[in-house]
Scaffold this motif. Structure first.
Motif, PDB file in Angstrom:
ATOM      1  N   LYS A 183       0.829  -1.207   0.000  1.00 38.08           N
ATOM      2  CA  LYS A 183       0.000   0.000   0.000  1.00 38.08           C
ATOM      3  C   LYS A 183       0.868   1.263   0.000  1.00 38.08           C
ATOM      4  N   LYS A 184       1.995   1.195   0.719  1.00 36.34           N
ATOM      5  CA  LYS A 184       2.899   2.345   0.757  1.00 36.34           C
ATOM      6  C   LYS A 184       3.436   2.650  -0.633  1.00 36.34           C
ATOM      7  N   ALA A 185       3.824   1.604  -1.368  1.00 31.25           N
ATOM      8  CA  ALA A 185       4.313   1.801  -2.739  1.00 31.25           C
ATOM      9  C   ALA A 185       3.197   2.346  -3.625  1.00 31.25           C
ATOM     10  N   GLN A 186       1.978   1.827  -3.445  1.00 32.02           N
ATOM     11  CA  GLN A 186       0.838   2.300  -4.234  1.00 32.02           C
ATOM     12  C   GLN A 186       0.593   3.789  -4.011  1.00 32.02           C
ATOM     13  N   ALA A 187       0.714   4.233  -2.756  1.00 30.99           N
ATOM     14  CA  ALA A 187       0.537   5.654  -2.462  1.00 30.99           C
ATOM     15  C   ALA A 187       1.590   6.490  -3.180  1.00 30.99           C
ATOM     16  N   ASN A 188       2.806   5.957  -3.282  1.00 32.13           N
ATOM     17  CA  ASN A 188       3.869   6.642  -4.010  1.00 32.13           C
ATOM     18  C   ASN A 188       3.507   6.792  -5.485  1.00 32.13           C
ATOM     19  N   TRP A 189       2.888   5.735  -6.073  1.00 39.73           N
ATOM     20  CA  TRP A 189       2.466   5.822  -7.477  1.00 39.73           C
ATOM     21  C   TRP A 189       1.458   6.946  -7.665  1.00 39.73           C
ATOM     22  N   TYR A 190       0.475   6.984  -6.776  1.00 44.60           N
ATOM     23  CA  TYR A 190      -0.599   7.969  -6.946  1.00 44.60           C
ATOM     24  C   TYR A 190      -0.101   9.390  -6.719  1.00 44.60           C
ATOM     25  N   THR A 191       0.897   9.553  -5.853  1.00 49.04           N
ATOM     26  CA  THR A 191       1.507  10.867  -5.689  1.00 49.04           C
ATOM     27  C   THR A 191       2.141  11.322  -7.004  1.00 49.04           C
ATOM     28  N   LYS A 192       2.865  10.406  -7.660  1.00 44.29           N
ATOM     29  CA  LYS A 192       3.516  10.732  -8.938  1.00 44.29           C
ATOM     30  C   LYS A 192       2.490  10.956 -10.039  1.00 44.29           C
ATOM     31  N   LEU A 193       1.458  10.108 -10.084  1.00 39.30           N
ATOM     32  CA  LEU A 193       0.434  10.251 -11.114  1.00 39.30           C
ATOM     33  C   LEU A 193      -0.341  11.553 -10.955  1.00 39.30           C
ATOM     34  N   LEU A 194      -0.601  11.930  -9.711  1.00 41.54           N
ATOM     35  CA  LEU A 194      -1.309  13.179  -9.450  1.00 41.54           C
ATOM     36  C   LEU A 194      -0.502  14.364  -9.957  1.00 41.54           C
ATOM     37  N   ALA A 195       0.808  14.355  -9.692  1.00 44.88           N
ATOM     38  CA  ALA A 195       1.676  15.441 -10.164  1.00 44.88           C
ATOM     39  C   ALA A 195       1.736  15.467 -11.682  1.00 44.88           C
ATOM     40  N   ALA A 196       1.831  14.283 -12.302  1.00 41.16           N
ATOM     41  CA  ALA A 196       1.900  14.214 -13.766  1.00 41.16           C
ATOM     42  C   ALA A 196       0.607  14.701 -14.389  1.00 41.16           C
ATOM     43  N   TRP A 197      -0.524  14.335 -13.772  1.00 38.42           N
ATOM     44  CA  TRP A 197      -1.821  14.767 -14.313  1.00 38.42           C
ATOM     45  C   TRP A 197      -1.947  16.290 -14.237  1.00 38.42           C
TER      46      TRP A 197
END
Length: 337
Positions: A64-78
């Motif tokens: 879950k911690k890694a998943q949160a890292n993905w969404y942080t990056k995806l949010l910034a990219a979006w």
């Protein structure tokens, strides 16, 4: 950002009818809209709650911690994508580029969770906002790993690395480099770091490097030095040289780039156009008054227009009434003046 996501969700994520029930995706919307709208919804929720969607762990292998890292990056990219993804293909490409250094199974699992096209089905993937067809004169395209801050030499030169699993690279990796990379991994596994460092030097001398991936895996990558096409930034010791470098760092640090390579210059650098999440980097540098249009080598009228706009606004180096041209500064130094 939030309003844009809400609008997209409102347009695409409308309640489904019984007639649609056979085509529902994991988020309860039609298969035609699940990819973009559901991802937009989940990014909006993550921005508010910092929580990843329920059920994602059934599709991926990381925590879950890694998943949160993905969404942080995806949010910034979006947020940086201009315009944001509107089709499943564009959304899939944003995910693939943003999470390129992550485990392949995780990226594919995330795409599957949203019903987005898997990587092998996408033809000529490009960053969001980049034209699907290469401009005239482009020799090849590079899709890089995230850029390290130390890779930015000045306001118009960067060093990038491309994963050798990229189809363009995989067939051209020298055999001795492949062997050295394998031996290095084995040496590190038994904590023979002296041997591992020797092998890394051999790999680096050949123009490659073994980088550490997000899941602690080794990534063999090829090195490219890139000269930004059509602009000339102040040299480091010139006025605004520091500011130009800092702006380029701000634009590319930690991000995957798409580079259209046109030629190789006399220093062995690829001369190319650089895009970051749909942003044309040269355009940004010119508009902020941190580079000249290098008209002697590039006649594109849009570059001339962007420089003129910065001049008129007296931003950046144009705050000076007569800033010294970098090519003249270099010539003076060569001639000892």
């Amino acid at each position: 950002m939030g309003n844009a996501l809400r609008f997209l969700y409102g347009q695409c994520c409308k309640p489904s009818t019984a007639h649609d029930s056979e085509t529902l995706g994991p988020h309860g919307v039609s298969a035609a809209t699940v990819g973009v709208s559901a991802l937009a919804q989940d990014l909006l929720q993550f921005d508010i709650t910092s929580q990843v969607p329920e059920g994602l762990s059934q599709h991926v292998v990381s925590s879950k911690k890694a998943q949160a890292n993905w969404y942080t990056k995806l949010l910034a990219a979006w947020k940086e994508a201009k315009p944001p993804p509107k089709t499943p293909e564009e959304a899939a490409r944003l995910v693939i580029l943003t999470l390129k250094r992550h485990h392949k199974a995780d990226v594919e699992g995330l795409l599957a969770f949203y019903g987005l096209p898997p990587p092998h089905t996408l033809v000529q993937p490009h960053a969001v906002g980049v034209a699907p067809q290469w401009p005239e004169g482009v020799k090849f395209e590079l899709q890089t790993l995230p850029v390290d801050v130390k890779a930015v030499a000045d306001g118009d030169t960067i060093t990038v690395y491309v994963n050798t699993e990229d189809p363009r690279e995989s067939s051209s990796v020298p055999r001795d480099v492949q062997v050295a990379a394998t031996q290095r991994s084995k040496a590190r596994a038994v904590k023979n770091y002296t041997k591992a460092d020797e092998l890394q030097k051999k790999i680096v001398d050949a123009g490659y490097r073994v980088l550490n991936g997000p899941n602690n895996e080794d990534i063999l990558a090829r090195k490219y030095r890139i000269r930004l096409r059509g602009i000339d930034a102040p040299e480091s010791k010139m006025p605004f040289g520091k500011e130009a470098k800092e702006e380029l760092v701000k634009l590319v640090q930690g991000k995957c780039l798409v580079i259209h390579a046109y030629e190789e210059d006399r220093y062995g650098r690829c001369v190319g156009d650089v895009y970051c999440n749909g942003v044309f980097v040269q355009e940004s540098m010119l508009k902020k008054g941190l580079a000249w249009h290098y008209a002697a080598y590039d006649k594109r009228p849009e570059l001339e227009s962007w420089e003129k706009g910065a001049r008129a606004a007296r931003v950046g180096l144009w705050a000076s009434s007569n800033p010294e041209k970098p090519w003249e500064w270099r010539k003076d130094r060569r001639e000892g003046r």
